[in-house]
Design an enzyme around this catalytic site. Structure first.
Site, short mmCIF file in Angstrom:
data_model
loop_
_atom_site.label_atom_id
_atom_site.label_comp_id
_atom_site.label_asym_id
_atom_site.label_seq_id
_atom_site.Cartn_x
_atom_site.Cartn_y
_atom_site.Cartn_z
N LYS A 32 0.86 -1.20 0.00
CA LYS A 32 0.00 0.00 0.00
C LYS A 32 0.89 1.24 0.00
O LYS A 32 0.62 2.22 -0.69
CB LYS A 32 -0.93 -0.01 1.21
CG LYS A 32 -2.01 1.06 1.18
CD LYS A 32 -1.59 2.40 1.75
CE LYS A 32 -2.72 3.41 1.73
NZ LYS A 32 -2.31 4.73 2.22
N ASP A 64 -4.73 4.67 -15.90
CA ASP A 64 -5.78 3.86 -15.29
C ASP A 64 -5.20 3.22 -14.03
O ASP A 64 -4.57 2.16 -14.09
CB ASP A 64 -6.25 2.80 -16.30
CG ASP A 64 -7.40 1.97 -15.75
OD1 ASP A 64 -7.57 1.91 -14.51
OD2 ASP A 64 -8.13 1.37 -16.57
P1 NDP Z 1 -7.08 3.94 -26.76
O1 NDP Z 1 -8.25 3.13 -27.07
O2 NDP Z 1 -7.30 5.41 -26.70
O3 NDP Z 1 -5.99 3.53 -27.84
C1 NDP Z 1 -4.80 4.17 -27.99
C2 NDP Z 1 -4.76 4.77 -29.36
O4 NDP Z 1 -3.73 5.73 -29.44
C3 NDP Z 1 -4.41 3.75 -30.42
O5 NDP Z 1 -5.52 3.05 -30.87
C4 NDP Z 1 -3.79 4.61 -31.51
O6 NDP Z 1 -4.85 5.00 -32.39
C5 NDP Z 1 -3.34 5.87 -30.79
N1 NDP Z 1 -1.88 6.06 -30.82
C6 NDP Z 1 -1.26 7.20 -31.22
N2 NDP Z 1 0.06 7.07 -31.13
C7 NDP Z 1 0.32 5.85 -30.65
C8 NDP Z 1 1.52 5.15 -30.32
N3 NDP Z 1 2.72 5.70 -30.48
N4 NDP Z 1 1.43 3.90 -29.83
C9 NDP Z 1 0.23 3.31 -29.63
N5 NDP Z 1 -0.95 3.93 -29.94
C10 NDP Z 1 -0.92 5.18 -30.45
O7 NDP Z 1 -6.36 3.54 -25.41
P2 NDP Z 1 -5.82 2.14 -24.94
O8 NDP Z 1 -6.04 1.06 -25.93
O9 NDP Z 1 -4.44 2.38 -24.47
O10 NDP Z 1 -6.78 1.83 -23.71
C11 NDP Z 1 -6.61 2.54 -22.50
C12 NDP Z 1 -7.98 2.86 -21.94
O11 NDP Z 1 -8.76 1.68 -21.79
C13 NDP Z 1 -7.88 3.46 -20.56
O12 NDP Z 1 -8.67 4.62 -20.52
C14 NDP Z 1 -8.47 2.37 -19.65
O13 NDP Z 1 -9.06 2.96 -18.53
C15 NDP Z 1 -9.46 1.71 -20.55
N6 NDP Z 1 -9.87 0.34 -20.24
C16 NDP Z 1 -9.23 -0.45 -19.30
C17 NDP Z 1 -9.65 -1.74 -19.06
C18 NDP Z 1 -8.87 -2.57 -18.07
O14 NDP Z 1 -7.79 -2.19 -17.67
N7 NDP Z 1 -9.37 -3.73 -17.67
C19 NDP Z 1 -10.81 -2.31 -19.77
C20 NDP Z 1 -11.35 -1.43 -20.78
C21 NDP Z 1 -10.89 -0.15 -20.99
P3 NDP Z 1 -4.60 5.23 -33.94
O15 NDP Z 1 -3.82 4.05 -34.41
O16 NDP Z 1 -5.96 5.30 -34.50
O17 NDP Z 1 -3.81 6.52 -34.03
#
Ligand code: NDP
Length: 435
Positions: A272, A288
């Site tokens: 913690k 997150d």
């Molecule tokens: P996003 O869905 O926002 O995806 C990240 C996006 O960033 C990619 O799809 C990509 O889109 C864009 N991107 C731009 N530059 C980069 C780079 N250099 N590398 C990678 N991606 C890039 O976020 P995450 O998929 O990261 O998901 C995180 C969110 O999901 C948090 O808010 C979390 O709270 C939530 N979440 C968590 C869960 C859990 O932990 N159990 C369950 C469900 C949701 P593009 O290719 O179109 O540019």
């Protein structure tokens, strides 16, 4: 790489908030526009709130403090920390200062490899189903990547397919669990949404290949392919404090570490303390933190017994601390580009990649733990903690403005940090100042 201002800001804690803002602007930690964002953090536009969650009706603000003195792999970082608990920011700053004089933290972090899980049922023979799936590994990976071609172009994407067959929880009469893991390099993103899309996307092909039925498809928060590690090495002489020699303080820290290794009741509280620091910087940078918490505690239990995330040893006249934990963080995605505070937090940290971010988080966790075990193994935590807690007690008792510090100081002097005592002090102050 541009020069990074020092994270040493002597006397910063004695400044009022306006002077702290001026100092950050003078040093170039924040631009004039970012200073405006910092001042307005407690009242983001309703448009932003509505983009973030449903049924938004307001803002629940937390204090944002700066952890100072941190140096990781020779680079300085100001640590934005959003937290309601007194002493967290002070503890990290103190610990980072001790470690800084001993050469700073050394840290490293794995690539952003995350695990998506697909649960398959009604598959018949598990061995046959596994064989069929692994024989179509390339097809599964290509399908997964087709849902996020941009990720592949950035150098990431789905990398591996694994099958885990687990005993049925209800005993031999139940169907063993057949779990497909998809390992995905999410680059600069935490990756939850990326992975969930891929997991849902490949499910029909998994059903088609095995004749089974897919139910759950989601990432795993036990991100054990994405670990970050930090360590520090402090000469014993540098530990001397509270009129105690460094050897004595080190012995207390070693005993605290042994205690946490041996006893899950203690390990939970040890961890913690680690998460006090990590959660605070996670909130301030739009991460997150529930996902981080879940991963950290599951990892702490990986041997089948809950244990500490950090450990302390004595090596060649030095106290050595080490921490390792999964850190699924993002520089993009989720609320990071939406919430102005998250952008500002990342700017203040001056990290450029998600791996560097993870190294700083791990170092903050170890710093926080050092401050806790150092106090626990010597004078106890209440001395420092109650001094800071006294301000909250004073406010609860009705103190406002300058009275808060005055009442808090008297509470500590009397050795009774209680609301009742604060009311008495306040009443006697008011009686003195009444016309
Ligand atoms: P996003 O869905 O926002 O995806 C990240 C996006 O960033 C990619 O799809 C990509 O889109 C864009 N991107 C731009 N530059 C980069 C780079 N250099 N590398 C990678 N991606 C890039 O976020 P995450 O998929 O990261 O998901 C995180 C969110 O999901 C948090 O808010 C979390 O709270 C939530 N979440 C968590 C869960 C859990 O932990 N159990 C369950 C469900 C949701 P593009 O290719 O179109 O540019």
């Amino acid at each position: 790489m541009p020069d990074i201002p020092s994270s040493r800001l002597p006397g910063f804690h004695r400044l009022d908030v306006e002077a702290r803002w001026r100092e950050l602007a003078r040093r170039g930690d924040v631009s004039p526009e970012e200073l405006h964002v910092l001042r307005a953090l407690g009242s983001p536009s309703f448009e932003i709130l509505n983009q973030m969650i449903e049924n938004a009706v307001g803002v629940f603000a937390l204090p944002l403090g700066l952890g100072l003195n941190l140096t990781v792999n020779g680079r300085d970082h100001l640590v934005p920390m959003a937290v309601e608990e007194p002493s967290v920011v002070a503890a990290v700053s103190y610990a980072a200062k001790v470690v800084r004089h001993a050469g700073g933290f050394t840290a490293d972090a794995d690539a952003s490899m995350m695990i998506a899980q697909v649960q398959l049922t009604g598959y018949g023979s598990p061995e046959l189903a596994r064989e069929r799936l692994l024989a179509h590994r390339e097809q599964l990976l290509a399908l997964a990547n087709s849902f996020h071609p941009a990720l592949q172009r950035r150098g990431g994407g789905a990398r591996e397919v694994q099958v885990r067959i687990l005993p049925a929880p209800e005993g031999p009469q139940g169907e063993p669990l057949f779990i497909v893991h998809l390992l995905v390099d999410t680059q600069e993103a935490m990756g939850a949404n990326l992975l969930n899309t891929m997991a849902e996307g490949v499910a029909p092909l998994i059903e088609q290949l095995t004749g089974g039925r897919v139910y759950v498809r989601i990432l795993s928060n036990l991100a054990d392919q994405r670990l970050a590690r930090a360590s520090c090495r402090i000469p014993l002489a540098a530990l001397a404090d509270f009129d105690l020699p460094g050897e004595d303080i080190a012995e207390g820290i070693l005993q605290a570490s042994r205690f946490a290794e041996a006893d899950p009741y203690r390990a939970a509280t040890h961890n913690k303390g680690v998460m006090n620091g990590i959660d605070a910087v996670a909130i301030a940078t739009g991460q997150d933190w529930r996902a981080i918490e879940a991963g950290a505690h599951a990892y702490a239990c990986r041997t089948g017994r809950y244990g500490p995330l950090s450990r302390w040893t004595l090596e060649q006249g030095h106290l050595v601390g080490r921490i390792e934990l999964p850190l699924a963080l993002g520089m993009v995605g989720g609320p990071i580009k939406v919430h102005p505070g998250a952008q500002l937090g990342l700017k203040l940290l001056r990290v450029t990649t998600v791996r560097e971010l993870a190294m700083v988080f791990a170092s903050v966790g170890l710093a926080q733990n050092f401050a806790a075990v150092r106090a626990l193994g010597s004078v106890g935590i209440q001395k420092g903690h109650m001094a800071l807690h006294a301000r909250c007690v004073a406010v609860t008792a009705g103190a406002r403005g300058l009275d808060v510090e005055k009442v808090a100081r008297l509470l500590v002097e009397r050795g009774s940090v209680k609301v009742e005592t604060a009311r008495e002090i306040l009443a006697s102050c008011q009686a003195v100042t009444a016309p």
